[in-house]
Design a protein around this motif. Structure first.
Motif, PDB file in Angstrom:
ATOM      1  N   ALA A  45       0.855  -1.189   0.000  1.00 24.65           N
ATOM      2  CA  ALA A  45       0.000   0.000   0.000  1.00 24.65           C
ATOM      3  C   ALA A  45       0.888   1.236   0.000  1.00 24.65           C
ATOM      4  O   ALA A  45       1.989   1.230   0.557  1.00 24.65           O
ATOM      5  CB  ALA A  45      -0.905  -0.009   1.232  1.00 24.65           C
ATOM      6  N   LEU A  47       1.073   5.776  -1.290  1.00 23.22           N
ATOM      7  CA  LEU A  47       0.538   6.930  -2.010  1.00 23.22           C
ATOM      8  C   LEU A  47       1.618   7.429  -2.954  1.00 23.22           C
ATOM      9  O   LEU A  47       2.679   7.885  -2.513  1.00 23.22           O
ATOM     10  CB  LEU A  47       0.162   8.025  -0.998  1.00 23.22           C
ATOM     11  N   GLU A  59      -2.490  12.214  -7.319  1.00 20.74           N
ATOM     12  CA  GLU A  59      -2.153  11.198  -6.321  1.00 20.74           C
ATOM     13  C   GLU A  59      -2.718   9.863  -6.765  1.00 20.74           C
ATOM     14  O   GLU A  59      -3.795   9.811  -7.353  1.00 20.74           O
ATOM     15  CB  GLU A  59      -2.735  11.589  -4.954  1.00 20.74           C
ATOM     16  N   ASN A  60      -1.966   8.829  -6.505  1.00 17.49           N
ATOM     17  CA  ASN A  60      -2.396   7.487  -6.916  1.00 17.49           C
ATOM     18  C   ASN A  60      -2.224   6.560  -5.712  1.00 17.49           C
ATOM     19  O   ASN A  60      -1.110   6.329  -5.253  1.00 17.49           O
ATOM     20  CB  ASN A  60      -1.536   7.021  -8.099  1.00 17.49           C
ATOM     21  N   HIS A  61      -3.371   6.095  -5.170  1.00 13.55           N
ATOM     22  CA  HIS A  61      -3.328   5.211  -3.999  1.00 13.55           C
ATOM     23  C   HIS A  61      -3.166   3.771  -4.446  1.00 13.55           C
ATOM     24  O   HIS A  61      -4.013   3.251  -5.162  1.00 13.55           O
ATOM     25  CB  HIS A  61      -4.621   5.345  -3.189  1.00 13.55           C
ATOM     26  N   ASP A  82       5.774   8.754   0.735  1.00  9.33           N
ATOM     27  CA  ASP A  82       5.459   8.068   1.995  1.00  9.33           C
ATOM     28  C   ASP A  82       6.745   7.669   2.720  1.00  9.33           C
ATOM     29  O   ASP A  82       7.750   7.383   2.072  1.00  9.33           O
ATOM     30  CB  ASP A  82       4.653   6.786   1.716  1.00  9.33           C
TER      31      ASP A  82
END
Ligand code: NI
Length: 331
Positions: A45, A47, A59-61, A82
């Motif tokens: 996981a 960002l 932004e791409n999660h 991150d």
């Protein structure tokens, strides 16, 4: 400037590239373009901050296991802000020719420059290996060829000629190969001189440095033998040694054994031509495979090492040519 993301290419075939990316905090891929569509499989996981060429930031999660695709022409820089590292696998369609290109004065991608001197035409090779010998195919080999293939009509399933039922039939096949101006036929014999098969150079084009290996008949004793591999090694080494830059293998796409043999020897798959031809009253879709001179530089040491191990009596279960070749092509 950001630290560079870490990448490891896992598959790099003519049509597909699979890359694992690891982005520590503050690192980025650098601006790049995806000329073909691609799929991203997040492993963790995170960002990602995505910068587009016009300066837009997105932004791409990433969610582990939730993959997504992007269209051809996507151009961006990807950065991880991150504290935790972010990892994903990227599966790209990516044509070899696009990867090996540069931009000309007009900004259009063009192929890399080539320094090339046309090699001489491919003549028949006379070679003495550790398991087999190669020589020009002659009418006098008819009896031996018949002995090598009798009792195994399956040999002819995917060949334009055959099955053969007599020495006279074998003589006809030999005549046809010898009289075909586009064919440079060889006899493969064991070290005692017994005929065990044939193999030919086809479609030889010295002016552009390309040739094909084909019209391969492996008699019963040659099938799945060290000698079969060695015959292919000797023919490829001769062509590349003279300066050829492309060496092709094609077969009926339904001929699984031939497709597997091509891959094991280091030919890369290049796709299937549908309705490419007809033979024996049926359709043939043709699977294409080829090695470039660059491929051969990587693959030949694997061939030589495998043959040396075989000649030394080492159990080749411990040394699979298919794996050594695949590893060599990933380097
Ligand atoms: Ni990208």
């Amino acid at each position: 400037m950001d630290a560079a993301a870490l990448s490891a290419v896992q598959i790099d075939s003519p049509h597909v590239r699979v890359t694992r990316w690891d982005l520590p905090q503050g690192s980025s891929t650098g601006p790049h373009i995806h000329p073909f569509e691609y799929v991203v499989v997040p492993l963790s996981a995170g960002l990602m901050r995505v910068s587009l060429p016009d300066g837009t930031q997105m932004e791409n999660h990433l969610v582990p296991g939730r993959c997504y695709s992007r269209p051809a022409g996507t151009e961006h820089d990807v950065r991880n802000d991150d504290p935790e590292p972010v990892s994903f696998v990227e599966v790209e369609q990516c044509e070899h020719s696009v990867r090996h290109s540069r931009l000309n004065e007009s900004g259009a991608p063009v192929g890399l420059p080539v320094e090339f001197t046309a090699p001489p035409p491919l003549e028949t090779v006379t070679a003495h290996g550790q398991f087999v010998k190669l020589a020009p195919l002659l009418p006098e080999h008819a009896h031996g060829l018949w002995e090598a293939v009798r009792g195994d009509p399956g040999i002819w399933t995917y060949l334009p000629h055959g099955p053969i039922h007599s020495v006279a039939d074998a003589a006809q096949v030999i005549d046809a190969l010898r009289n075909d101006p586009g064919c440079v036929p060889h006899v493969i014999t064991d070290l005692a001189g017994r005929v065990c098969g044939t193999a030919s150079y086809l479609r030889v084009q010295p002016s552009i440095g390309t040739a094909e290996v084909g019209s391969i008949v492996f008699g019963t004793s040659l099938q799945r033998s060290y000698g079969a591999t060695e015959a292919m090694t000797l023919l490829a080494a001769h062509a590349f040694g003279l300066g050829y830059r492309r060496y092709e293998w094609k077969c009926d796409s339904l001929n699984a054994a031939s497709c597997a043999a091509a891959l094991r020897l280091g030919f890369r798959p290049e796709g299937v031509w549908r309705n490419a031809t007809m033979y024996k009253g049926r359709n043939r879709d043709t699977a294409w495979f080829a090695m470039t001179d660059d491929d051969w530089v990587r693959v030949e040491p694997a061939h030589r090492a495998w043959l040396a191990a075989a000649a030394g009596g080492n159990p080749t279960q411990a040394f699979r040519l298919s794996e050594a070749v695949a590893n060599a092509l990933q380097q």
